[in-house]
Design a protein around this motif. Structure first.
Motif, PDB file in Angstrom:
ATOM      1  N   ASP B 406       0.857  -1.192   0.000  1.00  0.00           N
ATOM      2  CA  ASP B 406       0.000   0.000   0.000  1.00  0.00           C
ATOM      3  C   ASP B 406       0.891   1.239   0.000  1.00  0.00           C
ATOM      4  O   ASP B 406       1.861   1.306   0.760  1.00  0.00           O
ATOM      5  CB  ASP B 406      -0.852   0.070   1.269  1.00  0.00           C
ATOM      6  CG  ASP B 406      -2.084  -0.799   1.205  1.00  0.00           C
ATOM      7  OD1 ASP B 406      -2.257  -1.494   0.193  1.00  0.00           O
ATOM      8  OD2 ASP B 406      -2.852  -0.774   2.176  1.00  0.00           O
ATOM      9  N   LEU B 407       0.540   2.176  -0.821  1.00  0.00           N
ATOM     10  CA  LEU B 407       1.163   3.494  -0.771  1.00  0.00           C
ATOM     11  C   LEU B 407       0.041   4.490  -0.570  1.00  0.00           C
ATOM     12  O   LEU B 407      -0.934   4.496  -1.334  1.00  0.00           O
ATOM     13  CB  LEU B 407       1.904   3.771  -2.086  1.00  0.00           C
ATOM     14  CG  LEU B 407       2.647   5.099  -2.175  1.00  0.00           C
ATOM     15  CD1 LEU B 407       3.779   5.157  -1.146  1.00  0.00           C
ATOM     16  CD2 LEU B 407       3.227   5.291  -3.578  1.00  0.00           C
ATOM     17  N   THR B 408       0.154   5.289   0.459  1.00  0.00           N
ATOM     18  CA  THR B 408      -0.962   6.167   0.809  1.00  0.00           C
ATOM     19  C   THR B 408      -0.497   7.620   0.887  1.00  0.00           C
ATOM     20  O   THR B 408       0.567   7.910   1.446  1.00  0.00           O
ATOM     21  CB  THR B 408      -1.542   5.774   2.188  1.00  0.00           C
ATOM     22  OG1 THR B 408      -1.856   4.393   2.169  1.00  0.00           O
ATOM     23  CG2 THR B 408      -2.787   6.577   2.521  1.00  0.00           C
ATOM     24  N   ALA B 409      -1.301   8.485   0.340  1.00  0.00           N
ATOM     25  CA  ALA B 409      -1.101   9.923   0.525  1.00  0.00           C
ATOM     26  C   ALA B 409      -2.359  10.455   1.185  1.00  0.00           C
ATOM     27  O   ALA B 409      -3.474  10.135   0.754  1.00  0.00           O
ATOM     28  CB  ALA B 409      -0.876  10.606  -0.821  1.00  0.00           C
ATOM     29  N   LYS B 410      -2.140  11.223   2.221  1.00  0.00           N
ATOM     30  CA  LYS B 410      -3.309  11.634   3.003  1.00  0.00           C
ATOM     31  C   LYS B 410      -3.113  13.054   3.494  1.00  0.00           C
ATOM     32  O   LYS B 410      -2.007  13.445   3.869  1.00  0.00           O
ATOM     33  CB  LYS B 410      -3.451  10.682   4.190  1.00  0.00           C
ATOM     34  CG  LYS B 410      -4.687  10.880   5.025  1.00  0.00           C
ATOM     35  CD  LYS B 410      -4.981   9.653   5.895  1.00  0.00           C
ATOM     36  CE  LYS B 410      -3.944   9.431   6.958  1.00  0.00           C
ATOM     37  NZ  LYS B 410      -4.300   8.375   7.903  1.00  0.00           N
ATOM     38  N   VAL B 411      -4.167  13.812   3.472  1.00  0.00           N
ATOM     39  CA  VAL B 411      -4.114  15.133   4.089  1.00  0.00           C
ATOM     40  C   VAL B 411      -5.375  15.300   4.921  1.00  0.00           C
ATOM     41  O   VAL B 411      -6.473  14.921   4.499  1.00  0.00           O
ATOM     42  CB  VAL B 411      -3.970  16.259   3.026  1.00  0.00           C
ATOM     43  CG1 VAL B 411      -5.144  16.257   2.035  1.00  0.00           C
ATOM     44  CG2 VAL B 411      -3.844  17.615   3.689  1.00  0.00           C
ATOM     45  N   ASP B 412      -5.184  15.777   6.125  1.00  0.00           N
ATOM     46  CA  ASP B 412      -6.372  16.050   6.931  1.00  0.00           C
ATOM     47  C   ASP B 412      -6.163  17.305   7.758  1.00  0.00           C
ATOM     48  O   ASP B 412      -5.028  17.700   8.035  1.00  0.00           O
ATOM     49  CB  ASP B 412      -6.769  14.848   7.789  1.00  0.00           C
ATOM     50  CG  ASP B 412      -5.649  14.303   8.599  1.00  0.00           C
ATOM     51  OD1 ASP B 412      -5.465  14.764   9.722  1.00  0.00           O
ATOM     52  OD2 ASP B 412      -4.920  13.413   8.091  1.00  0.00           O
ATOM     53  N   PHE B 413      -7.262  17.912   8.088  1.00  0.00           N
ATOM     54  CA  PHE B 413      -7.246  19.194   8.781  1.00  0.00           C
ATOM     55  C   PHE B 413      -8.124  19.130  10.016  1.00  0.00           C
ATOM     56  O   PHE B 413      -9.166  18.463  10.016  1.00  0.00           O
ATOM     57  CB  PHE B 413      -7.801  20.305   7.867  1.00  0.00           C
ATOM     58  CG  PHE B 413      -6.990  20.513   6.629  1.00  0.00           C
ATOM     59  CD1 PHE B 413      -5.952  21.434   6.607  1.00  0.00           C
ATOM     60  CD2 PHE B 413      -7.267  19.793   5.468  1.00  0.00           C
ATOM     61  CE1 PHE B 413      -5.199  21.621   5.459  1.00  0.00           C
ATOM     62  CE2 PHE B 413      -6.525  19.986   4.324  1.00  0.00           C
ATOM     63  CZ  PHE B 413      -5.479  20.905   4.311  1.00  0.00           C
ATOM     64  N   ASP B 414      -7.667  19.838  11.054  1.00  0.00           N
ATOM     65  CA  ASP B 414      -8.515  20.070  12.218  1.00  0.00           C
ATOM     66  C   ASP B 414      -8.824  21.559  12.203  1.00  0.00           C
ATOM     67  O   ASP B 414      -7.907  22.407  12.256  1.00  0.00           O
ATOM     68  CB  ASP B 414      -7.775  19.726  13.515  1.00  0.00           C
ATOM     69  CG  ASP B 414      -7.560  18.224  13.659  1.00  0.00           C
ATOM     70  OD1 ASP B 414      -7.940  17.476  12.727  1.00  0.00           O
ATOM     71  OD2 ASP B 414      -7.026  17.802  14.687  1.00  0.00           O
ATOM     72  N   TYR B 415     -10.091  21.869  12.162  1.00  0.00           N
ATOM     73  CA  TYR B 415     -10.488  23.275  12.093  1.00  0.00           C
ATOM     74  C   TYR B 415     -11.387  23.574  13.278  1.00  0.00           C
ATOM     75  O   TYR B 415     -12.369  22.858  13.528  1.00  0.00           O
ATOM     76  CB  TYR B 415     -11.225  23.522  10.763  1.00  0.00           C
ATOM     77  CG  TYR B 415     -11.724  24.944  10.602  1.00  0.00           C
ATOM     78  CD1 TYR B 415     -10.858  26.029  10.759  1.00  0.00           C
ATOM     79  CD2 TYR B 415     -13.060  25.189  10.278  1.00  0.00           C
ATOM     80  CE1 TYR B 415     -11.315  27.324  10.598  1.00  0.00           C
ATOM     81  CE2 TYR B 415     -13.520  26.484  10.105  1.00  0.00           C
ATOM     82  CZ  TYR B 415     -12.642  27.544  10.276  1.00  0.00           C
ATOM     83  OH  TYR B 415     -13.098  28.833  10.143  1.00  0.00           O
ATOM     84  N   TYR B 416     -11.016  24.647  13.998  1.00  0.00           N
ATOM     85  CA  TYR B 416     -11.756  25.002  15.206  1.00  0.00           C
ATOM     86  C   TYR B 416     -12.364  26.390  15.013  1.00  0.00           C
ATOM     87  O   TYR B 416     -11.766  27.400  15.407  1.00  0.00           O
ATOM     88  CB  TYR B 416     -10.819  25.003  16.421  1.00  0.00           C
ATOM     89  CG  TYR B 416     -10.044  23.714  16.587  1.00  0.00           C
ATOM     90  CD1 TYR B 416     -10.569  22.663  17.326  1.00  0.00           C
ATOM     91  CD2 TYR B 416      -8.779  23.553  16.015  1.00  0.00           C
ATOM     92  CE1 TYR B 416      -9.853  21.468  17.480  1.00  0.00           C
ATOM     93  CE2 TYR B 416      -8.070  22.372  16.168  1.00  0.00           C
ATOM     94  CZ  TYR B 416      -8.605  21.337  16.898  1.00  0.00           C
ATOM     95  OH  TYR B 416      -7.899  20.177  17.064  1.00  0.00           O
ATOM     96  N   PRO B 417     -13.509  26.492  14.400  1.00  0.00           N
ATOM     97  CA  PRO B 417     -14.061  27.816  14.082  1.00  0.00           C
ATOM     98  C   PRO B 417     -14.679  28.518  15.279  1.00  0.00           C
ATOM     99  O   PRO B 417     -15.045  29.683  15.189  1.00  0.00           O
ATOM    100  CB  PRO B 417     -15.138  27.483  13.044  1.00  0.00           C
ATOM    101  CG  PRO B 417     -15.566  26.096  13.353  1.00  0.00           C
ATOM    102  CD  PRO B 417     -14.367  25.405  13.892  1.00  0.00           C
TER     103      PRO B 417
END
Lengths: 360, 804
Positions: B406-417
């Motif tokens: 498996d080759l994985t590319a991932k982006v995730d964000f934590d947003y605290y509005p």
């Protein structure tokens, strides 16, 4: 290879101190049931055996024949007759070794025909009544049978085999199931067995039913060697196939017989010594029930001692009971090397020389 | 026009309200190690609003400008309260100090289980792992997970888990976010996760947040330690079957740190002299055999600034069993020959993750990850006969190998509005490469069908490539002061061999606070799974094969609803009660008769697809603090399956359907020098299929065998027999002593302390009985008997650990 891995696994378990004890069986499903076993063959009267299943905890090893059962036969939905209890002739080998042994079956007057549906309703006091049904396959149409010695690819190269090509017509209107069987009868001059050069007038007959076949034709399903890695997979020992890959047309199915299955080799086929080799090729059309029964039985026995696999139940079409009520039609042809029968020779089925009715 | 004014007014008030608020953000870390603290509470005492830190220890809390009292707390650590006069967005990195003894104030201060909207989640007390008694003294993350309600263990002693009626393939094991496909050593008896390197373990059984996907039944999220950025620390442990070590420390204080840990078994090394003595009496014969496993974990992280951090972590583990023998002899008028036979089985994982955290602004945290994982299984056997005179040889070689990359590319964000929202969103793409099995055969000389030629063939299955894309968004939202929701949606797409499957999966978790100490919870999740595990074994085998969905084999799907309540009592007890109902579609099972496979050829024709149901209730009473800690778990559950072509189309119990499951886990610290642990488990016997009757067969002669089988075994319905119940008690004692450079610990454990013979499998055999014949003469005979094979009686173990 697979044995190593399995052995290793078992060894690991054993090293970690396996121990064993007897425990009480606490479960249901042990009440005995009626077992019906019967094959309907065109041209022969309908005949079935009716026995009783027995709990694993029972001490008895022989199955009780339900001689007081009532077996009603229906043909194409209409009541035909109640089958009679008859003593049937045991096979030659059984009769030879157990002359006092009796085999019983229920037999009717109705002669089975291709395309007809036969239903049995079996009742016996104290046991749940059962019913089962089967339809006799259409008549097998064999177009040609050819044999030749061929080099056939096997796992590590090629092997010389006696290739048998059976050409038949698959009926497009039905789903069809088939089986190929090759039996062998050998005749060996008695003195040859004894190592003497002089010929005797006595010829010892030997018979092998269902020789091992190399199922090279794709209709039999491929055996993937990698499947064998751990415990292996069962061979198609009954040489079964269906028409999935044939699809209602003329087809030539090919099987191979390894040359080392010719026990006649040491004995020359001289014209006057009486030695001979007969091979009988039997091509069966099976009812779906019999096909499923044989297929599941193959797996059933193969995986019976494999503690890491799910057990395989054997197919049964006996509602409320066990066993199988099925049908088949067959056609056969024989190939003989040597001369049989030969004038002046006495043929003896002598069980001391390789048995009769058994494989070697 | 009216709408225009309304819209303007909304925008005006939105900016006005935001203008009056400020955001504090930063990291919550351990004072002594610099490790980020996950799920630490950050709480505004005046406004009674708060948030928790994410998996990297980052937090963000938006509060009204002006004076504020912000409390930072984490169970087991001294809380900190800051008096602040906030005029603008502020970065505050907090270092919490580990408490020596926990007091009741801390207990009351931590209400996370009651407060959080997440249900069906358990955070494992990893710090207690080595206090618990476990088999052969090996602390094992997965075996502790087996002790949690809702989790059934597999075969005796193995680390397989079956969560809420799901199968062993329905668990997603994430090691620092990287999926681990075969998470076991030694046929499942040990898990691959070295406890010395593990920082946190979180099990999700249901109510899955939208960020997780790809498996139906559970997510085991394992985070490795990041490495102490303050000082060098280490530990090593010597046990009966393996030893392990861990070392961590700063490369540059407060900036760069590392951790490196490893573990290896040494049964092969210890047993080698005995094997040699037993087999090598003849100088011309040499034999050796053995088995070992090892695993290595390494992680390095670098802090570029308060906003930017980089992590590189890797895991490598391998199991190997081997056997070798060599024999020299004379043949053919004195020609010296050498026969050698080598057999080997190897399997293992390598995973790597490169992760970059970046704080764009106090409200937006991002994480970009690249991961690689590689699982390999390789088995080979070689026979070779060498003529030492002319150096010719005959050879028969076979090798089979399979795997998955498996080759994985991932982006995730934590947003605290602010306004009670905590939003996570992101996307990932996995490039799968399935290697379903290749055979390599080579025969030379006598082993070849054509001795004059060398046959060298490679055949098998082509690699299968697949792409799995997913995107998610979830919002942990305080709707009112009592009602909190985690709303989310997970989208996934799987493309394999010109077939594309998509799935839109809503996720919802709700929590309603009835009081400060009591909340009600509910959740609904839909999950999809695009890969299947082909395994028919009751134990984890390296031959188990992961394969993707195909045109005909559809993705597995599940729907799960759960209802529950969480209660925190005044004496430090947490009580959780949950009920669940789960349906599963497109489950696969081997057709009756299929066994170990090891290969994928025609695998679609060997399986059946069907449905599953599971439902039940779980109770967990937990005590996390004080001298006595532990939990009591109870599960009442049902798990059924239905396949058209299995069990005559009737519903049947799943293999690990277990009506009652109880676990009691306790540790007690008498003093700094001595503590004890105890585990007691009870489970209804496993469902099994065993023969109940025999009946007469009607079989023709078989090819090459003639007639041989006369009796057929009748099994009744699948899994309709219950094995005897399972119960076991394990005990441990740990003796600690402060030494000059650290603390040494002697641990003594008893696995299965009262030596209960628990069933591993059953079979019909016979036992000998005495009887009298008609003449009154005694004789021995045998009668059928149901036999139970058990694996482990009482097993004592001892280990030595030194932490410095």
């Amino acid at each position: 290879m697979q044995k190593h891995i399995l052995l290793f696994t078992v060894l690991c378990a054993a090293l970690l101190s396996a121990c064993e004890k007897t425990i009480d069986f606490k479960g249901d499903g042990t009440a005995p049931m009626i077992v019906v076993n019967g094959l309907v063959v065109p041209g022969k009267p309908v005949e079935v055996s009716v026995t009783k299943s027995q709990s694993f905890l029972a001490d008895a090893y022989l199955f009780e024949v339900l001689t007081d059962a009532k077996v009603d036969l229906y043909v194409d939905g209409e009541f035909a007759e109640t089958l009679d209890l008859v003593e049937v002739e045991s096979s030659e080998i059984i009769s030879h070794y157990y002359p006092d042994y009796s085999e019983w079956a229920f037999r009717g007057q109705t002669i089975a025909e291709n395309g007809k549906t036969y239903r049995l309703e079996v009742a016996r006091e104290g046991l749940q009544s059962v019913s089962c049904e089967t339809t006799v396959p259409d008549e097998v149409e064999l177009l040609a049978v050819d044999t030749a010695t061929e080099l056939i690819p096997v796992n590590h190269g090629t092997q010389e085999l006696w290739a048998i090509k059976i050409k038949f017509n698959d009926n497009a209107e039905n789903e069809n199931f088939y089986r190929v069987q090759v039996d062998q009868i050998t005749g060996v001059n008695k003195n040859h067995y004894l190592g003497e050069k002089e010929n005797s007038d006595t010829i010892i007959l030997g018979e092998q039913l269902a020789l091992y076949l190399d199922l090279v034709d794709p209709v039999f399903g491929s055996t993937d060697e990698a499947n064998e890695i751990v415990t292996g997979t069962p061979d198609n020992e009954y040489a079964l196939f269906d028409d999935t890959q044939i699809g209602g047309r003329e087809y030539t199915v090919k099987v191979g017989l390894p040359h080392n299955y010719n026990p006649y080799r040491p004995y020359p086929l001289d014209e006057d010594n009486g030695n001979f080799l007969e091979r009988k090729i039997v091509f069966y059309a099976l009812s779906p029930e019999y096909y499923e029964y044989l297929k599941s039985a193959t797996n059933h026995f193969y995986y019976a001692d494999d503690y890491f696999s799910e057990p395989v139940p054997v197919y049964s079409n006996v509602r409320g009971g066990m066993g199988v009520f099925a049908a088949l039609d067959s056609v056969s042809c024989s190939f003989i090397s040597g001369t049989y029968p030969m004038e002046g020779k006495v043929y003896v089925k002598d069980y001391r020389y390789g048995g009769y009715g058994y494989g070697y | 026009m009216k709408q225009f004014y309304l819209c303007n007014a909304f925008v005006f008030f939105f900016f006005l309200s935001n203008a009056q608020k400020v955001t504090i953000s930063g990291y919550v870390t351990d004072l002594s190690t610099g490790e980020g603290l996950i799920n630490a509470n950050v709480y505004d005492l005046q406004k009674e609003t708060g948030n928790v830190s994410n998996v990297y220890g980052f937090y963000s809390l938006t509060v009204p400008a002006g004076k504020a009292q912000i409390q930072y707390s984490f169970v087991g650590y001294e809380k900190q309260v800051l008096e602040l006069d906030l005029k603008k967005d502020t970065v505050i990195n907090i270092k919490l100090k580990l408490m020596g003894e926990l007091d009741e104030v801390t207990v009351r201060a931590n209400k996370s289980n009651v407060e959080r909207s997440q249900m069906s989640m358990v955070e494992l007390p990893t710090e207690k792992l080595d206090k618990l008694p476990l088999m052969l003294g090996e602390p094992d993350v997965l075996k502790v997970i087996q002790l949690l309600p809702g989790v059934q263990s597999g075969a005796e002693g193995t680390s397989g888990i079956y969560v809420r009626g799901g199968g062993p393939d329905q668990n997603l094991f994430l090691l620092d976010g990287v999926p681990v496909y075969n998470a076991s050593h030694l046929f499942g008896f040990f898990s691959v996760f070295n406890p010395a390197a593990v920082k946190t373990v979180t099990l999700y059984k249901g109510g899955f947040p939208a960020r997780f996907g790809g498996r139906l039944s559970s997510v085991v999220d394992i985070r490795m330690k990041e490495g102490n950025d303050q000082e060098f620390k280490g530990e090593f442990s010597i046990g009966l079957i393996s030893s392990r070590f861990s070392i961590e420390g700063p490369i540059k204080k407060d900036k760069t740190s590392f951790i490196f840990s490893g573990r290896r078994t040494y049964a092969d090394v210890l047993a080698q002299p005995f094997i040699v003595m037993a087999n090598n009496r003849d100088n011309d014969v040499k034999t050796s055999a053995g088995y070992y496993f090892y695993d290595l974990n390494a992680k390095i992280n670098h802090k570029f600034s308060d906003k930017s951090r980089l992590f590189l972590s890797t895991y490598a583990g391998r199991d190997k069993a081997y056997g070798r023998d060599k024999e020299h002899y004379n043949r053919d008028y004195g020609v010296r020959y050498t026969d050698s036979n080598n057999m080997g089985i190897e399997w293992g994982n390598i995973t790597s993750a490169l992760r970059w955290n970046y704080v764009y602004n106090p409200k937006l945290f991002s994480n970009v990850t690249l991961t690689y994982s590689d699982y390999k299984f390789d088995v080979s056997e070689e026979y070779k006969r060498t003529n030492n005179k002319d150096n010719t040889y005959d050879e028969d070689y076979f090798r089979y190998y399979s795997g998955i990359n498996d080759l994985t590319a991932k982006v995730d964000f934590d947003y605290y509005p602010g306004g009670g929202h905590s939003i996570k969103f992101g996307a990932s793409n996995i490039w799968h490469k399935f290697k379903p099995g290749v055979n390599h055969e080579r025969t030379v000389g006598d082993y070849s069908e054509t001795p004059s030629e060398k046959n060298d063939t490679i055949y098998g299955n082509k690699n299968v490539s697949a792409v799995e894309f997913s995107a998610f968004v979830e919002d942990n939202y305080d709707i009112t002061s009592r009602l909190r929701a985690n709303l989310g949606v997970h989208f996934s797409l799987f493309n394999v061999q010109n077939t594309t499957y998509t799935s839109l999966e809503p996720r919802l978790s709700l929590r309603y606070l009835l009081s400060d100490n009591l909340s009600l919870k509910a959740s609904y999740t839909k999950m999809s799974q695009y890969i299947h595990l082909l395994s028919s074994s009751t134990i984890s085998l390296p031959t188990d094969l992961w394969l993707p969905v195909t045109k005909d084999v559809k993705p597995q799907k599940s729907h799960q609803i759960a209802l529950g309540a969480a209660l925190k009592t005044g004496k430090g007890y947490d009580l959780t009660i949950e009920g669940f109902y789960k349906t599963m579609d497109n489950l696969i099972e081997y057709k009756e008769g299929a066994s170990f496979t090891g290969v994928s050829k025609d695998w679609e024709s060997k399986i059946e697809m069907g449905k599953g149901w599971s439902y039940g209730a779980e109770v967990m009473l937990e005590k996390k603090t004080g001298k006595t800690t532990g939990w009591l778990g109870y599960t009442l559950s049902w798990a059924d399956r239905k396949f058209d072509n299995l069990n005559f189309g009737k519903k049947f119990p799943a293999k690990y359907d277990r009506r009652h499951d109880v676990s009691l886990v306790l540790t007690h610290e008498f003093s700094k020098k001595f503590d004890i642990g105890m585990v007691w488990v009870y489970g209804t016997g496993n469902a099994a299929t065993i023969g109940k009757q025999r009946y007469e067969a009607m079989l023709p002669a078989r090819g090459g065998y003639g007639y041989s089988d006369y009796d057929i075994v009748y099994y009744g319905e699948r899994n309709s027999y219950r094995m005897p119940s399972y119960h076991r008690m394990d005990l441990s004692m740990n003796f600690h002593k402060q030494k000059k450079h650290g603390i040494r610990t002697w641990s003594v454990s008893l696995y299965n302390a009262y030596s209960r013979q628990n069933p591993f499998y059953l079979y019909w055999g016979s036992e000998s009985v005495g009887a009298y014949d008609q003449n009154g003469k005694y004789y021995q005979t045998s009668k059928p008997a149901l036999k139970q094979v058990s694996l482990f009686p009482v097993i004592p173990s001892i280990s030595y650990t030194y932490k410095f």
